[in-house]
Design a protein around this motif. Structure first.
Motif, PDB file in Angstrom:
ATOM      1  N   PRO A 153       0.793  -1.241   0.000  1.00 40.84           N
ATOM      2  CA  PRO A 153       0.000   0.000   0.000  1.00 40.84           C
ATOM      3  C   PRO A 153       0.822   1.287   0.000  1.00 40.84           C
ATOM      4  CG  PRO A 153       0.176  -0.868   2.228  1.00 40.84           C
ATOM      5  CD  PRO A 153       0.907  -1.841   1.337  1.00 40.84           C
ATOM      6  N   LEU A 154       0.134   2.390  -0.335  1.00 44.10           N
ATOM      7  CA  LEU A 154       0.677   3.746  -0.106  1.00 44.10           C
ATOM      8  C   LEU A 154      -0.077   4.331   1.086  1.00 44.10           C
ATOM      9  CD1 LEU A 154      -0.070   3.612  -3.444  1.00 44.10           C
ATOM     10  CD2 LEU A 154       1.206   5.712  -3.387  1.00 44.10           C
ATOM     11  N   SER A 155       0.565   5.290   1.759  1.00 44.91           N
ATOM     12  CA  SER A 155      -0.119   5.962   2.865  1.00 44.91           C
ATOM     13  C   SER A 155      -0.963   7.108   2.309  1.00 44.91           C
ATOM     14  CB  SER A 155       0.893   6.502   3.874  1.00 44.91           C
ATOM     15  OG  SER A 155       1.645   7.539   3.280  1.00 44.91           O
ATOM     16  N   LEU A 156      -1.936   7.518   3.102  1.00 48.52           N
ATOM     17  CA  LEU A 156      -2.733   8.682   2.715  1.00 48.52           C
ATOM     18  C   LEU A 156      -1.820   9.907   2.624  1.00 48.52           C
ATOM     19  CD1 LEU A 156      -5.381  10.189   2.231  1.00 48.52           C
ATOM     20  CD2 LEU A 156      -5.755  10.228   4.699  1.00 48.52           C
ATOM     21  N   GLN A 157      -0.884  10.011   3.575  1.00 53.42           N
ATOM     22  CA  GLN A 157       0.022  11.167   3.569  1.00 53.42           C
ATOM     23  C   GLN A 157       0.842  11.208   2.282  1.00 53.42           C
ATOM     24  OE1 GLN A 157      -0.012  13.787   5.626  1.00 53.42           O
ATOM     25  NE2 GLN A 157       1.407  14.639   4.110  1.00 53.42           N
ATOM     26  N   ASN A 158       1.312  10.046   1.829  1.00 50.06           N
ATOM     27  CA  ASN A 158       2.105  10.021   0.608  1.00 50.06           C
ATOM     28  C   ASN A 158       1.263  10.451  -0.597  1.00 50.06           C
ATOM     29  OD1 ASN A 158       3.409   8.054  -1.816  1.00 50.06           O
ATOM     30  ND2 ASN A 158       4.873   9.141  -0.533  1.00 50.06           N
ATOM     31  N   MET A 159      -0.002  10.036  -0.611  1.00 50.48           N
ATOM     32  CA  MET A 159      -0.883  10.453  -1.724  1.00 50.48           C
ATOM     33  C   MET A 159      -1.070  11.966  -1.667  1.00 50.48           C
ATOM     34  SD  MET A 159      -3.749   7.489  -2.119  1.00 50.48           S
ATOM     35  CE  MET A 159      -3.526   5.875  -1.410  1.00 50.48           C
ATOM     36  N   ARG A 160      -1.196  12.510  -0.458  1.00 51.68           N
ATOM     37  CA  ARG A 160      -1.309  13.976  -0.329  1.00 51.68           C
ATOM     38  C   ARG A 160      -0.049  14.649  -0.889  1.00 51.68           C
ATOM     39  NH1 ARG A 160      -2.549  13.537   5.574  1.00 51.68           N
ATOM     40  NH2 ARG A 160      -4.809  13.348   5.727  1.00 51.68           N
ATOM     41  N   ASP A 161       1.109  14.081  -0.578  1.00 54.23           N
ATOM     42  CA  ASP A 161       2.374  14.677  -1.041  1.00 54.23           C
ATOM     43  C   ASP A 161       2.478  14.626  -2.572  1.00 54.23           C
ATOM     44  OD1 ASP A 161       2.935  15.067   1.625  1.00 54.23           O
ATOM     45  OD2 ASP A 161       4.300  13.343   1.788  1.00 54.23           O
ATOM     46  N   VAL A 162       2.065  13.503  -3.155  1.00 51.12           N
ATOM     47  CA  VAL A 162       2.101  13.391  -4.626  1.00 51.12           C
ATOM     48  C   VAL A 162       1.156  14.434  -5.230  1.00 51.12           C
ATOM     49  CG1 VAL A 162       1.610  11.905  -6.614  1.00 51.12           C
ATOM     50  CG2 VAL A 162       2.670  10.925  -4.571  1.00 51.12           C
ATOM     51  N   ALA A 163      -0.032  14.554  -4.616  1.00 55.38           N
ATOM     52  CA  ALA A 163      -1.027  15.503  -5.145  1.00 55.38           C
ATOM     53  C   ALA A 163      -0.500  16.932  -5.063  1.00 55.38           C
ATOM     54  CB  ALA A 163      -2.339  15.364  -4.374  1.00 55.38           C
ATOM     55  N   ALA A 164       0.229  17.253  -3.991  1.00 53.25           N
ATOM     56  CA  ALA A 164       0.765  18.615  -3.839  1.00 53.25           C
ATOM     57  C   ALA A 164       1.778  18.907  -4.956  1.00 53.25           C
ATOM     58  CB  ALA A 164       1.400  18.778  -2.461  1.00 53.25           C
ATOM     59  N   VAL A 165       2.614  17.921  -5.259  1.00 54.33           N
ATOM     60  CA  VAL A 165       3.599  18.103  -6.336  1.00 54.33           C
ATOM     61  C   VAL A 165       2.865  18.297  -7.672  1.00 54.33           C
ATOM     62  CG1 VAL A 165       5.482  16.996  -7.624  1.00 54.33           C
ATOM     63  CG2 VAL A 165       5.390  16.772  -5.128  1.00 54.33           C
ATOM     64  N   CYS A 166       1.846  17.485  -7.900  1.00 50.88           N
ATOM     65  CA  CYS A 166       1.096  17.590  -9.165  1.00 50.88           C
ATOM     66  C   CYS A 166       0.437  18.958  -9.284  1.00 50.88           C
ATOM     67  CB  CYS A 166       0.046  16.487  -9.262  1.00 50.88           C
ATOM     68  SG  CYS A 166       0.772  14.878  -9.511  1.00 50.88           S
ATOM     69  N   ARG A 167      -0.141  19.430  -8.195  1.00 48.67           N
ATOM     70  CA  ARG A 167      -0.805  20.750  -8.240  1.00 48.67           C
ATOM     71  C   ARG A 167       0.208  21.847  -8.551  1.00 48.67           C
ATOM     72  NH1 ARG A 167      -4.190  18.873  -4.237  1.00 48.67           N
ATOM     73  NH2 ARG A 167      -2.762  19.605  -2.634  1.00 48.67           N
ATOM     74  N   LYS A 168       1.371  21.739  -7.915  1.00 50.48           N
ATOM     75  CA  LYS A 168       2.410  22.756  -8.121  1.00 50.48           C
ATOM     76  C   LYS A 168       2.801  22.865  -9.603  1.00 50.48           C
ATOM     77  CE  LYS A 168       6.808  22.343  -6.578  1.00 50.48           C
ATOM     78  NZ  LYS A 168       7.718  21.876  -5.547  1.00 50.48           N
ATOM     79  N   HIS A 169       2.842  21.713 -10.273  1.00 41.84           N
ATOM     80  CA  HIS A 169       3.289  21.714 -11.671  1.00 41.84           C
ATOM     81  C   HIS A 169       2.137  21.627 -12.661  1.00 41.84           C
ATOM     82  CE1 HIS A 169       7.523  21.392 -10.548  1.00 41.84           C
ATOM     83  NE2 HIS A 169       7.145  20.539  -9.624  1.00 41.84           N
ATOM     84  N   GLY A 170       0.915  21.719 -12.168  1.00 40.09           N
ATOM     85  CA  GLY A 170      -0.254  21.656 -13.053  1.00 40.09           C
ATOM     86  C   GLY A 170      -0.411  20.300 -13.714  1.00 40.09           C
ATOM     87  N   LEU A 171      -0.027  19.234 -13.015  1.00 38.07           N
ATOM     88  CA  LEU A 171      -0.123  17.896 -13.620  1.00 38.07           C
ATOM     89  C   LEU A 171      -1.392  17.168 -13.190  1.00 38.07           C
ATOM     90  CD1 LEU A 171       3.574  16.693 -13.134  1.00 38.07           C
ATOM     91  CD2 LEU A 171       2.450  17.298 -15.285  1.00 38.07           C
TER      92      LEU A 171
END
Ligand code: F0G
Length: 482
Positions: free
Chosen positions: A200-218
């Motif tokens: 599994p992935l953690s919820l926190q890790n998914m939040r971190d991935v989402a933050a990176v995606c938002r920053k770069h418009g991905l």
């Protein structure tokens, strides 16, 4: 599973269901199993189900349905267009993921075809925690490539990392800087990372991935096929989620994503699939591909009966008692095998118990497919059908050389609500017997090797006479037992 303690202190996983429909099983004698394995080209995909005692090939489309699912199937509203069943399915997916738009597909890889066709161009790069076979095949078919950014713990067979499926965030940042966001059509998170042992992935890790995606418009896409197990692990292992309900955790995960797709052969205890999306422009981009590849927009290649079963099955996927059955049986199997010295992936993940073939058959070189050899040997030893998840499941490099898998695994999948604990004990027993006799097992070589997804149809033969010796040892140890 419900919190039920045993007075004896012994803690066993306890089924929170009873069985009301059964299917008779057959176990052919060991000599027969050896013959059948060879007829099947030493490829467990090519065995006939009637010759399999325990089918641990996959948890895809073989989970037991509940009484409520079966009864829901009777009220299916059959129509080419505009069926009520479809409306019920859309409403359920919306309720669970909170996304406005939905497109139906006939199974998970069909969603991958639609997503790749809509977004991937030659030269594109798709970052993901880890690839899945069909996902990668669709992306590369369109000239794109896959970058795997799983944390290094994910590729270590044994450690105490609770979330071995996590993204390595600095590597994600570095990759985006290197290739540029314009060459990244989407970032893909695979819940319950299949090929590294259902980790599994953690919820926190998914939040971190989402933050990176938002920053770069991905665009961020979740493959939720194995979300059910991942939800169980988040609740069990992530401190801040202990008091959240499965629905709350799901809602928070979904709020991070732009698109969620799933195979309902796994998520939803039925057969089918779907793509949920937040933005209208994504819906428009994919919508026209559905009638082309799947079926009309209100069934997407699925039978309406299966769609009704998915509606109920998705609700059941939000029930902690129901979703803990798989991971707890898998943990039991992995711990029992570990206690007996058998090398398994730890901590146990979802999907199935994963045996580490690199260590189990350390005398077999990777080019002789140790995980495939172990799968063939276990069928001969016990009529148990597992799946190779190693080099055989990889595709050769452009120049024809082997692409060696990072992990050579024999996956023993645990279809949900299907096997009893005594059947699991039997599988443990036969794996242990094989472990004690591992020196007898030899490698495999291809006789027929397809270019694409070769693990599905490829035919192999044993190198040397190791299967004769394995059968002789079985007879010596087990007498006339099956
Ligand atoms: N994504 C993941 C994570 C999967 O595990 C699968 C299927 C798919 C997508 C494709 O879905 O089979 O409905 O087309 N995994 C199966 C398995 C085949 O046995 O692990 P599908």
């Amino acid at each position: 599973m419900a919190n039920v303690k045993f007075h004896s202190g012994k803690q066993l996983p306890l089924e929170m269901h009873k069985v009301r429909i059964v299917q008779k099983l057959f176990l052919p004698p060991v000599e027969e199993r050896r013959r059948l394995m060879n007829e099947a080209g030493n490829n467990t995909f090519l065995l006939q189900n009637r010759d399999v005692f325990m089918d641990m090939l996959t948890d895809s489309g073989v989970n037991a349905m509940s009484d409520l699912q079966q009864s829901a199937m009777l009220r299916a509203d059959d129509a080419y267009a505009g069926s009520e069943t479809y409306n019920r399915m859309v409403a359920k997916v919306r309720e669970i993921f909170g996304m406005t738009y939905f497109l139906p597909v006939h199974q998970g890889r069909a969603a991958e075809n639609i997503l790749a066709t809509a977004y991937v161009k030659p030269g594109d790069v798709v970052p993901m925690n880890f690839h899945f076979t069909t996902t990668k095949a669709h992306i590369t078919r369109l000239g794109g490539s896959v970058e795997e950014l799983i944390v290094k713990e994910g590729l270590e067979p044994v450690n105490d990392c609770p979330f071995k499926g996590n993204f390595d965030i600095p590597r994600l940042e570095a990759l985006i800087a290197k290739v540029g966001p314009e060459h990244i059509p989407f970032v893909r998170i695979e819940a319950g990372t299949n090929l590294v042992g259902g980790q599994p992935l953690s919820l926190q890790n998914m939040r971190d991935v989402a933050a990176v995606c938002r920053k770069h418009g991905l665009r961020l896409i979740l493959d939720a096929s194995l979300l059910q197990d991942n939800l169980y692990f988040i609740k069990a292992r992530e401190a801040e989620c202990r008091n959240m309900s499965i629905r709350e955790i799901t809602a928070e995960i979904a709020s991070l994503m732009d698109i969620i797709y799933f195979s309902a052969r796994k998520l939803g205890f039925a057969r089918g699939g779907g793509i949920s999306m937040r933005h209208r422009e994504d819906e428009l981009r994919m919508k026209e591909l559905i009638p082309l590849y799947e079926g009309f927009l209100t069934y997407g290649g699925m039978s309406v009966r299966e769609m009704e079963a998915i509606v109920v099955g998705l609700d059941e996927s939000m029930d902690e008692d129901i979703i803990s059955q798989g991971p707890q049986f898998i943990e039991y199997m992995a711990k029992e095998l570990h206690r007996r010295g058998v090398p398994v992936i730890l901590p146990a993940g979802g999907l199935g118990c994963h045996v580490n073939a690199t260590e189990f058959l350390s005398h077999i070189p990777q080019e002789q497919y140790p995980a495939g050899a172990l799968a063939a040997a276990l069928y001969i030893a016990g009529g148990v059908r597992g799946m190779e998840r190693g080099t055989l499941s990889e595709q050769r490099n452009e120049d024809g050389s082997e692409r060696f898998a990072e992990l050579e695994l024999l996956r023993l999948a645990m279809p949900r609500r299907v096997y009893t604990l005594s059947q699991v004990e039997y599988a443990i027993d036969r794996v242990e017997w094989l472990w004690k006799n591992r020196a007898l097992v030899g490698g495999l070589r291809f006789v027929e090797e397809p270019k694409v997804l070769r693990f599905f149809f490829g035919r192999l033969e044993p190198i040397g006479d190791w299967q004769d010796r394995l059968v002789a040892k079985f007879r010596e140890d087990f007498g006339d037992s099956l």
